[in-house]
Design an enzyme around this catalytic site. Structure first.
Site, mmCIF file in Angstrom:
data_model
loop_
_atom_site.group_PDB
_atom_site.id
_atom_site.type_symbol
_atom_site.label_atom_id
_atom_site.label_comp_id
_atom_site.label_asym_id
_atom_site.label_seq_id
_atom_site.Cartn_x
_atom_site.Cartn_y
_atom_site.Cartn_z
ATOM 1 N N GLU A 1 -30.020 -39.829 109.798
ATOM 2 C CA GLU A 1 -31.216 -39.117 109.406
ATOM 3 C C GLU A 1 -32.476 -39.741 109.011
ATOM 4 O O GLU A 1 -33.473 -39.306 109.189
ATOM 5 C CB GLU A 1 -30.970 -38.097 108.319
ATOM 6 C CG GLU A 1 -30.724 -38.432 106.941
ATOM 7 C CD GLU A 1 -29.161 -39.072 106.730
ATOM 8 O OE1 GLU A 1 -28.236 -39.008 107.689
ATOM 9 O OE2 GLU A 1 -28.266 -38.901 105.574
ATOM 10 N N SER B 1 -34.951 -35.605 94.456
ATOM 11 C CA SER B 1 -36.224 -35.444 95.288
ATOM 12 C C SER B 1 -35.846 -35.587 96.708
ATOM 13 O O SER B 1 -34.906 -36.282 97.136
ATOM 14 C CB SER B 1 -37.278 -36.552 95.067
ATOM 15 O OG SER B 1 -38.098 -36.686 95.949
ATOM 16 N N GLU C 1 -28.803 -47.547 104.125
ATOM 17 C CA GLU C 1 -29.740 -46.707 104.057
ATOM 18 C C GLU C 1 -30.584 -46.645 105.430
ATOM 19 O O GLU C 1 -30.642 -45.628 106.115
ATOM 20 C CB GLU C 1 -30.699 -46.917 103.062
ATOM 21 C CG GLU C 1 -31.979 -45.724 102.812
ATOM 22 C CD GLU C 1 -33.115 -46.078 101.942
ATOM 23 O OE1 GLU C 1 -33.364 -47.416 101.482
ATOM 24 O OE2 GLU C 1 -33.398 -45.080 101.285
ATOM 25 N N LYS D 1 -29.792 -51.360 101.179
ATOM 26 C CA LYS D 1 -30.713 -50.979 102.112
ATOM 27 C C LYS D 1 -30.594 -50.986 103.637
ATOM 28 O O LYS D 1 -30.940 -50.087 104.363
ATOM 29 C CB LYS D 1 -32.192 -51.798 101.957
ATOM 30 C CG LYS D 1 -32.715 -51.494 100.606
ATOM 31 C CD LYS D 1 -33.564 -50.160 100.593
ATOM 32 C CE LYS D 1 -34.043 -49.563 99.128
ATOM 33 N NZ LYS D 1 -34.901 -48.334 99.138
ATOM 34 N N GLU E 1 -43.560 -37.535 95.723
ATOM 35 C CA GLU E 1 -42.532 -37.200 94.842
ATOM 36 C C GLU E 1 -43.304 -36.308 93.598
ATOM 37 O O GLU E 1 -42.808 -35.709 92.844
ATOM 38 C CB GLU E 1 -41.717 -38.466 94.399
ATOM 39 C CG GLU E 1 -40.522 -38.413 93.686
ATOM 40 C CD GLU E 1 -39.660 -39.394 93.408
ATOM 41 O OE1 GLU E 1 -38.665 -39.764 94.091
ATOM 42 O OE2 GLU E 1 -40.248 -40.342 92.849
ATOM 43 N N CYS F 1 -34.794 -53.279 90.768
ATOM 44 C CA CYS F 1 -34.356 -53.910 91.997
ATOM 45 C C CYS F 1 -34.617 -55.479 91.587
ATOM 46 O O CYS F 1 -34.021 -56.330 92.692
ATOM 47 C CB CYS F 1 -35.608 -53.537 93.132
ATOM 48 S SG CYS F 1 -35.227 -51.673 93.608
ATOM 49 N N CYS G 1 -35.281 -43.098 95.568
ATOM 50 C CA CYS G 1 -35.491 -44.229 96.236
ATOM 51 C C CYS G 1 -34.502 -45.298 96.209
ATOM 52 O O CYS G 1 -34.534 -46.381 96.862
ATOM 53 C CB CYS G 1 -36.779 -44.872 95.670
ATOM 54 S SG CYS G 1 -37.491 -44.169 94.134
ATOM 55 N N GLU H 1 -43.959 -33.074 94.409
ATOM 56 C CA GLU H 1 -42.687 -32.255 94.331
ATOM 57 C C GLU H 1 -42.336 -31.928 92.879
ATOM 58 O O GLU H 1 -42.007 -30.598 92.534
ATOM 59 C CB GLU H 1 -41.540 -33.054 95.060
ATOM 60 C CG GLU H 1 -40.251 -32.427 95.254
ATOM 61 C CD GLU H 1 -39.269 -33.274 95.779
ATOM 62 O OE1 GLU H 1 -39.524 -34.528 96.396
ATOM 63 O OE2 GLU H 1 -38.073 -32.770 95.962
HETATM 64 S S1 SF4 Z 1 -31.545 -53.410 94.512
HETATM 65 FE FE1 SF4 Z 1 -30.444 -52.123 93.149
HETATM 66 S S2 SF4 Z 1 -31.752 -50.750 91.985
HETATM 67 FE FE2 SF4 Z 1 -32.890 -51.600 93.960
HETATM 68 S S3 SF4 Z 1 -32.641 -49.940 95.562
HETATM 69 FE FE3 SF4 Z 1 -31.004 -51.543 95.571
HETATM 70 S S4 SF4 Z 1 -29.427 -50.841 94.572
HETATM 71 FE FE4 SF4 Z 1 -31.103 -49.628 93.861
#
Ligand code: SF4
Ligand code: SF4
Ligand code: SF4
Ligand code: SF4
Lengths: 216, 501
Positions: free
Chosen positions: B271, B224, B266, B263, B184, B408, B204, B187
């Site tokens: 992809e 990014s 994600e 997550k 990053e 997080c 992220c 970049e």
């Molecule tokens: S815990 Fe909250 S800040 Fe951390 S990646 Fe997940 S959504 Fe984003």
């Protein structure tokens, strides 16, 4: 409310209604009786008060700050009830002449410094107090110690012979044992529905058992 | 007990949605309609009348899990007509939610989809090489699930617990964070020097990425192209890691422990794979790891401290601060400054990006460049900034956005705090624990991590190179018509020139 020496920080309709139901509106007592009052119309039913109540009263069961540390059923001492569109938290009013104390056959309920307290160890779970309480503030529930259900020797389930839980009455103690004395529910409510009303009074209490239980 | 389990929970989505499991659910048989969840939802995804059960608009929800954190309405164990009936109802709910059967904690109205049963079943399959990675924010919060004080730092016990749960390799997302900084940072330098779309946003946080895809799809080329640290490490585990361990990528079962409810979404994105292998196979939250440790009878408090495995578990201090808001920015400046100026960064602790405000901005003198940066914590604060970017009025170079209020450490999958007044206390303790962890590390810059240097020497070549591009970068997709939710009120800290000297 025709109170003489009763100084409520926040007199409400609920309070005066309850006083007249006691048939003793305006009488005063030597013991300052404080209790948590609720602004019924404002309650949104989030139960944060119940959770907070449970959290501060369950430390002996190894319960910490996070939900993951909870290993016993959540049994609060304040109950949020719904009637129609309205939510309202219900808890002990710490009545000056506590009908629950009068009803208790083993004197497990006492008034200490204006706070009506139940001695769980002494309680025999007979539910007399539950019936006597005009507010439905008392619940009889199984007892947990160190995270485990306490069973009562001599009592077994008829079919499978498993020992039955020991039960005891439980209700609001105004967080008598917390550090700053501020009830946890009052602290936790996001809508400022709950307040600690402080009663200050000057003359001795009168026995009023006949008012409550004319035929007892 | 009854076997007819109608799907009582997981109300049908209000609209069609582009993914099959909306992850976040509200149990309509429990929800009292207090709408406290709606207050914390940054995108107004919670719909319903006060006093009525709420539903989640899955097309709008960014899966941050903040509603799950705040909901305090629980299933009473005494509501049934008999204890047996209550116990049966509880078991039904546990099965509906696919939670571990022996779970003892209360069940709340708002909850997320659990993966623990899936993972623990997979762990027993023979012939697999089982690998786990843990996010920076887990080691400062996991201990709370075992009654330890807020913010207790336990990387060693966590590694020990994961080994006892059966993982062959215990790696660390912090290593992935170090790689992210390399990619990053490079970049950013390229965009600044070659005139790429600026400002450049971090990528992220999957909730933020999803937010941008739904609300500001026209700004997606400002993000990014980097995958998140979790996905980067996932891709490296099945390529570089597989080579080092001489295992077939197909036989690797790769699990990630995350503080985050988004997550899993994600990791399920189509992809997020390389050469036909999923980067990460399954995600568990902090709370799920705690359930698992308890279920396995591991005495967490008395575990010895063990090391993470090498090389993909060896991280710098910069990697570990990704868990707090401002951390990615601070880590990026530590590396970017030195790469751009070829000089040593005079001061490592960059206080101007640390803090609790929703938006923090600063200007940093990096060589000849006056670098303008901003840090956003909590998506409700992003609207106003993004409106300015849309209008072409925002001349920042680099903006970090994290979906959750304190980064997080306050994620939707983190331990749920019972008393609201302790929440801030918990966040502060977790945060200072993360900063303490960084300060105690010998290597505190990503580009000085010897294992990162080796990774680039042996495998990746150079940042943004061919291999990196293939494994570590991704694309984004429009998921909505554009801005539909509220705009924000913001408090901005800073806006002053800041010199590192
Ligand atoms: S815990 Fe909250 S800040 Fe951390 S990646 Fe997940 S959504 Fe984003
Ligand atoms: S915390 Fe306040 S608003 Fe919530 S249920 Fe209790 S009294 Fe009502
Ligand atoms: S999900 Fe929880 S916080 Fe949201 S309205 Fe329902 S009970 Fe309240
Ligand atoms: S997960 Fe986040 S975005 Fe989705 S409904 Fe809950 S608070 Fe709103």
């Amino acid at each position: 409310m025709s109170g003489t020496g009763n100084m409520m920080h926040r007199p409400t309709d609920t309070r005066s209604a309850s006083m007249s139901r006691m048939g003793a509106a305006g009488r005063t007592s030597a013991v300052a009786s404080s209790f948590v009052v609720a602004d019924a119309g404002q309650c949104i039913g989030c139960k944060a008060c119940e959770l907070a109540c449970f959290a501060v009263h369950s430390q002996a069961n190894g319960i910490g700050a996070s939900v993951g540390t909870v290993s016993v059923p959540v049994v609060p001492k304040v109950y949020v009830v719904r009637t129609g569109d309205t939510y309202v938290p219900v808890q002990c009013r710490h009545c000056e002449n506590a009908p629950c104390a009068h009803a208790c056959p083993v004197q497990a309920i006492r008034q200490e410094d204006g706070v009506v307290m139940i001695d769980e160890d002494r309680c025999i779970g007979c539910t007399s107090c539950v019936l006597a309480c005009p507010f439905g503030a008392i619940e009889v529930s199984p007892v947990y110690r160190a995270g485990h259900l306490v069973t009562q020797s001599g009592l077994t389930h008829r079919a499978n012979r498993v020992a039955l839980p020991r039960t005891a009455a439980s209700k609001c103690d105004l967080c008598a044992e917390t550090e700053n004395g501020q009830p946890a529910c009052v602290d936790a409510c996001p809508n400022h529905v709950l307040r600690l009303a402080k009663g200050i009074s000057d003359s001795p209490p009168e026995p009023r058992r006949e008012v409550f239980f004319p035929r007892l | 007990m009854s076997t007819t389990i109608d799907k009582i929970s997981s109300p049908p989505c209000m609209k069609t949605t582009d993914y099959t499991d909306p992850v976040i659910h509200i149990d309509p048989t429990l929800c009292t309609g207090c709408r406290r969840c709606a207050e914390v939802c940054p995108v107004d995804a919670i719909e319903g009348l006060p006093g009525e059960p709420q539903t989640i608009n899955a097309d709008r929800c960014v899966i941050c899990g903040q509603c799950v954190q705040i909901c305090s309405v629980y299933a009473s164990d005494w509501a049934g007509s008999s204890p047996q009936e209550s116990a049966a109802r509880r078991l039904e709910r546990i099965q509906e939610r696919d939670m571990p059967a022996d779970i003892r904690e209360p069940l709340f109205a708002a909850y997320y989809s659990y993966n623990l049963n899936k993972v623990s079943d997979m762990m027993t399959k023979p012939g697999q090489f089982r690998i786990v990675q843990c996010a920076p924010a887990i080691r400062v919060s996991l201990a709370e699930e075992f009654g330890m004080p807020f913010g207790t730092l336990t990387p060693g016990k966590m590694a020990a617990a994961l080994r006892r749960l059966g993982f062959d390799r215990v790696y660390d997302t912090n290593f992935g964070a170090d790689v992210t900084i390399m990619e990053e940072g490079t970049e950013l330098i390229r965009r600044v020097t070659e005139g790429g779309p600026l400002p450049m946003f971090t990528s992220c946080c999957p909730a933020w990425v999803r937010f941008a895809e739904i609300e500001y799809p026209d700004l997606l080329d400002h993000l990014s192209s980097c995958k998140s640290p979790m996905q980067m490490l996932g891709a490296l585990i099945k390529s570089y890691g597989a080579q080092l361990d001489e295992v077939e990528p197909a036989n690797i079962y790769s699990v990630a422990i995350m503080p985050c409810t988004c997550k899993q979404f994600e990791c399920d994105r189509p992809e997020m794979e390389s050469d036909g292998y999923r980067d990460v196979d399954e995600v568990l939250t902090t709370r799920e790891l705690a359930y698992w440790i308890k279920q396995s009878g591991i005495d967490f408090a008395n575990l010895p401290d063990e090391e993470f495995d090498s090389p993909l578990g060896q991280y710098s201090g910069a990697g570990s601060i990704f868990g707090v808001t401002g951390g990615v920015m601070e880590a990026a400046i530590r590396t970017g400054y030195e790469l751009l100026t070829n000089e040593k960064l005079p001061k490592l602790q960059l206080d101007f990006v640390r803090g609790e405000e929703g938006i923090r901005v600063a200007e940093v003198q990096v060589g000849k460049l006056q670098l303008k940066v901003a840090v956003v914590a909590g998506l409700q604060h992003a609207y106003q900034l993004l409106d300015r970017v849309q209008a072409g009025e925002c001349d920042y170079h680099f903006i970090e956005v994290m979906g959750c209020p304190a980064g997080c450490i306050s994620g939707g999958g983190q331990p749920k705090i019972m008393l609201e007044k302790q929440r801030i206390e918990a966040y502060r303790a977790r945060k200072s624990s993360i900063y303490g962890h960084d300060a105690a590390r010998q290597v505190r810059k990503s580009h000085e991590n010897p294992h990162i240097i080796k990774l680039y020497d042996e495998f990746l070549g150079e940042p943004l190179g061919h291999v990196s591009h293939h494994l570590l970068h991704t694309t984004f997709q429009q998921r909505g018509p554009g801005k539909q939710s509220r705009s924000s009120t913001i408090s901005i800290k800073g806006d002053t020139d800041y010199s590192i000297h």
